[in-house]
Design an enzyme around this catalytic site. Sequence first.
Site, PDB file in Angstrom:
ATOM      1  N   GLU A 245       0.874  -1.169   0.000  1.00 34.02           N
ATOM      2  CA  GLU A 245       0.000   0.000   0.000  1.00 34.02           C
ATOM      3  C   GLU A 245       0.917   1.227   0.000  1.00 34.02           C
ATOM      4  O   GLU A 245       1.619   1.489   0.973  1.00 34.02           O
ATOM      5  CB  GLU A 245      -0.899  -0.028   1.243  1.00 34.02           C
ATOM      6  CG  GLU A 245      -1.900   1.094   1.308  1.00 34.02           C
ATOM      7  CD  GLU A 245      -2.728   1.054   2.609  1.00 34.02           C
ATOM      8  OE1 GLU A 245      -2.855  -0.028   3.222  1.00 34.02           O
ATOM      9  OE2 GLU A 245      -3.215   2.122   3.015  1.00 34.02           O
TER      10      GLU A 245
ATOM     11  N   ASP B  28      -4.867   9.776  10.108  1.00 38.34           N
ATOM     12  CA  ASP B  28      -3.609   9.184  10.547  1.00 38.34           C
ATOM     13  C   ASP B  28      -3.196   9.634  11.935  1.00 38.34           C
ATOM     14  O   ASP B  28      -3.358  10.791  12.310  1.00 38.34           O
ATOM     15  CB  ASP B  28      -2.499   9.518   9.549  1.00 38.34           C
ATOM     16  CG  ASP B  28      -2.623   8.696   8.279  1.00 38.34           C
ATOM     17  OD1 ASP B  28      -2.695   7.453   8.417  1.00 38.34           O
ATOM     18  OD2 ASP B  28      -2.685   9.269   7.184  1.00 38.34           O
TER      19      ASP B  28
END
Lengths: 266, 397
Positions: A49, A60
């Site tokens: 990824e 995040d």
Amino acid sequence: MTAVAQTLAACRAQGRAALIGYLPVGYPDLAGSVDAMRAMVEAGVDIVEVGVPYSDPLMDGPVIQHAAEVALAGGTKVTDAFTATAALAEVGAPSVVMTYWNLVLRRGVERFAADLAAAGGSGLITPDLIPDEAGEWLAASDRHGLDRVFLVAPSSTTERLASVTAACRGFVYAASTMGVTGARTSVGQAAEGLVRHTREVTDLPVCVGLGVSTGAQARQVGEYADGVIVGSALVRCLVDAVDRAEGLDRIRVLVSELAEGVRSSR
Amino acid sequence: MTAGRFGPFGGRFVPEALIPALEQLDEARRKAAVDPEFVGELERLHRTYTGRPSIVTEVPRFAAHCGGARVILKREDLNHTGSHKINNVLGQALLTKRMGKTRVIAETGAGQHGVATATAAALLGLDCVVYMGKKDTERQALNVARMRLLGAEVIPVTHGSQTLKDAVNEALRDWVTNVDSTHYVLGTVTGPHPFPEMVRDFHRIIGIEARAQVLDLVGRLPDAVIACVGGGSNAMGIFHRFLDDRGVRLVGCEAGGLGVASGHHAARFSAGAPGVLHGAFTYVMQDDDGQTVESHSVSAGLDYPSVGPEHAYLLETGRAEYRPVDDDAAMEAFSLLCRTEGIIPALESAHALAGAMTVGRELGPDAVILVSLSGRGDKDVHTAAAWFGLLPEGTRS
């Protein structure tokens, strides 16, 4: 069928979950990130990824935020994601790009899709794009034969699970807990239930991300998921290392442990 | 096409995990808007706590510097907590209780929205956490102390540019983690649907009152309505009631900072481009890759690289115009209002006053101009004193 979809099918045929490893392009720099991605592949990651650093990564946690800030300060560009994707395709590694939506919008959805397909990427994971807003991307991904991976979460209703997975291609990204990326001591109880509910509405592979950092967790998640996604723990290998060689070593050690985990689940 | 669009702008660009909470909020605010109990309670709080209706003040000595036009200020600075922010916060705090949540979080730049949220949380017995960029906690230390006195926890954000946009990111991260117990009291008319509509609706009272007050005072509608635009909540609040009054010009003043050409500004409509930030498709200051560009303004409340999507729509349809006002012009207007009228405005509102000086000269002495004085300037005294060299020798600015 994309390379990612083929790999997931092959893992399913082997009776195990796929191991998907995330790293942001450009950390510590472009070459260093590509080396680290290839090291992951050599050590047993099935799918890479490729993260695109963004100035405002609201899904995040601190580790990936830090890496994104360093990557952007070092001049990382969106096109570096295509460079990394091509470098992975060269060694036969399937990859998918993870990007916040404004980076795609700014380049132009069609142009981004064309560039990604040309680089040999399989598709996009879009953490801040829901299918309801994705009309242009649905069309562009159809034109270029790309996978489109939307997220489902423990809070998703049955109706949302059905509509989101109906728009997905390649696989479905199941967020294990409510929250942002980052290693956790235990993967949420909610994850297994979410995978079960998701399977009731789709035949697509369901891969679980958020919080997985150890071989034991990979084994546990691999018991019920089609793929185990690891991100922050891998980024931390690079962040904590005193030099690049040590970073790559740490990556290889952790990936070997995770790869062993997904192979011993069932 | 989803709900919550203003032409092409708006929408919901957020993680899937937040969608159920947004739908819950949308349903709650729609029901509340037609529930006499909710409407009555909010109206009672505004009357007995906020201090509504806020007055209007005609300012002839200031108006002499605006080409002789009549200038009328809508005094949101006189609200409890010192700005318009309380209008929205009380509404959202009441909704929080109706949704059965016990904790509120907020982002703040200058600290006005944080103070208002901390105030409403104290009033209604809610836990409160405010995210604030570390740089802003330093330049607005007084407001940090106010929030803590009110019982809120203030968390300095040390990522990114350490300003308002990073505080929004951190609030969204908190929300996605704690959404079961927590409502995110977003402070302006941006973010994912339903925030832009809902926050606007809680601020519409500004324009509703002001329109009637101007009619009462001068016997006709104003020629122009002027407001500063950071995220744009006070501007949407005062503009909205005038949207159908086609003869009334609507003028939004963005922060021109050191000048649009300098690159150090927050003039999204002059130098930004359509894009997504913080959940909405709108105008965003961004580079060629789509990375957000840091904004600059002497006023922390306008120092934000994005703007409410309805403003983007009003720009594109031509119903409103948006002008950059640079730091120097805002500070001149700030000083002028202090000296001619005995009113110390917020630096944000000073941008609207500077806009009135320009628009007044364009329209001439027969014009009537309504200005949203969105906040008071107590929080800015230190910045202004340093700007004008009023601090004692040896004092650091």
